[in-house]
Enzyme design. Structure first.
Site, mmCIF file in Angstrom:
data_model
loop_
_atom_site.group_PDB
_atom_site.id
_atom_site.type_symbol
_atom_site.label_atom_id
_atom_site.label_comp_id
_atom_site.label_asym_id
_atom_site.label_seq_id
_atom_site.Cartn_x
_atom_site.Cartn_y
_atom_site.Cartn_z
ATOM 1 N N LYS A 208 0.811 -1.175 -0.005
ATOM 2 C CA LYS A 208 -0.127 0.068 0.122
ATOM 3 C C LYS A 208 0.927 1.229 0.170
ATOM 4 O O LYS A 208 1.944 1.409 0.244
ATOM 5 C CB LYS A 208 -1.153 0.180 1.195
ATOM 6 N N ARG A 248 -2.919 -10.636 3.995
ATOM 7 C CA ARG A 248 -3.021 -10.581 2.689
ATOM 8 C C ARG A 248 -2.165 -10.072 1.996
ATOM 9 O O ARG A 248 -1.856 -8.667 2.147
ATOM 10 C CB ARG A 248 -4.460 -10.181 2.471
#
Length: 282
Positions: A208, A248
């Site tokens: 991210k 994840r």
């Protein structure tokens, strides 16, 4: 648990276009399992900043053959979708989990679809008027952690009212979805709050932007998504130590090691090599 990300898409922010054929997707999934993935999360449409949704038939055509083949090989799978029709097709093909980043808000049929199956259901926090692109920051009020806890509790209650057993529900705070960097760091610092809601928690921080910001290039420009893999592994270790159910991730091997270290530290136990063993260099 380590959930390996398999984007069967053309436009995902990190690996779009790499695994678009069934053969290549299956090869990558097998590589992730060999590296230590417990679950393969198969997605057929991107939610990256600036993304637009693909037609339902295109999404299903991308994910169903992959899920069916992985299921036939005994590999646990998750389908990353906001559509009830895609979820139903994936469940029929053998998907074990429906990973819905809209938390059931993008398709009113989703709760009932999951309730009528045996699949687990992951509900993510994402405040959005249109569930399409993850860019932009929503108004979360003064306390992002409290907002996430309130919304996730409400979503879980809606799913249960539709018939989804509480034991099948997984919660995801939605790192990076309509949240700025400080929001994301606050959510990581506040993990105990949503871990205390009574459901399993999935943490999806991999590559991210707020982690990429920690690794600028030599010229100060932002790094590539993959440059955040080391920071992602650090987050995975912290999440596992805090009690998260799964992470994840894109880079399975590093994150498998991170959660294994966290587990060994938490339990005070780990594997050992025989006395006298020495690494040999060939």
């Amino acid at each position: 648990m380590v959930m390996g990300i398999l984007n069967v898409t053309e436009d995902s922010f990190s690996d779009g276009g790499e695994w678009t054929t069934t053969a290549r997707a299956l090869a990558h999934a097998r590589d992730m399992v060999a590296a230590g993935a417990d679950i393969i999360d198969v997605g057929g449409e991107s939610t990256r900043p600036g993304a637009t949704r693909v037609p339902a038939d295109v999404e299903a055509a991308r994910v169903v053959p992959v899920i069916r083949a992985l299921h036939d090989e005994g590999i646990t799978t998750s389908v990353d979708t906001m559509r009830a029709s895609t979820a139903a097709a994936a469940i029929e093909a053998g998907a074990d989990i429906v990973n819905d980043v809209s938390g059931g808000l993008a398709d009113e049929r989703m709760y009932r679809t999951v309730a009528d199956s045996t699949a687990d259901y992951c509900l993510m926090h994402w405040r959005a008027e249109r569930f399409e692109s993850a860019s932009g920051r929503a108004d979360h009020g003064a306390d992002i952690v409290a907002d996430v806890c309130d919304v996730l509790s409400s979503l879980a209650a809606r799913a249960q009212q539709a018939g989804v057993d509480a034991g099948r529900i997984i919660l995801d705070p939605g790192l990076g979805f309509a949240k700025n960097a400080d929001d994301n760091w606050a959510l990581l610092a506040g993990m105990p709050s949503y871990l205390a809601l009574g459901h399993r928690v999935l943490i999806g921080a991999s590559r991210k932007r707020f982690l990429t910001a920690l690794r600028p290039g030599p010229d100060g420009a932002p790094g590539t998504p993959a440059s955040a893999d080391d920071a992602t592994a650090a987050v995975s270790a912290l999440a596992a130590r805090a009690g998260a159910w799964a992470v994840r991730v894109h880079d399975v091997a590093a994150n498998r090691a991170a959660v294994d270290v966290a587990h060994a530290v938490a339990t005070g136990r780990g594997p050992a090599l025989p006395e006298g063993w020495r690494a040999r260099r060939g």
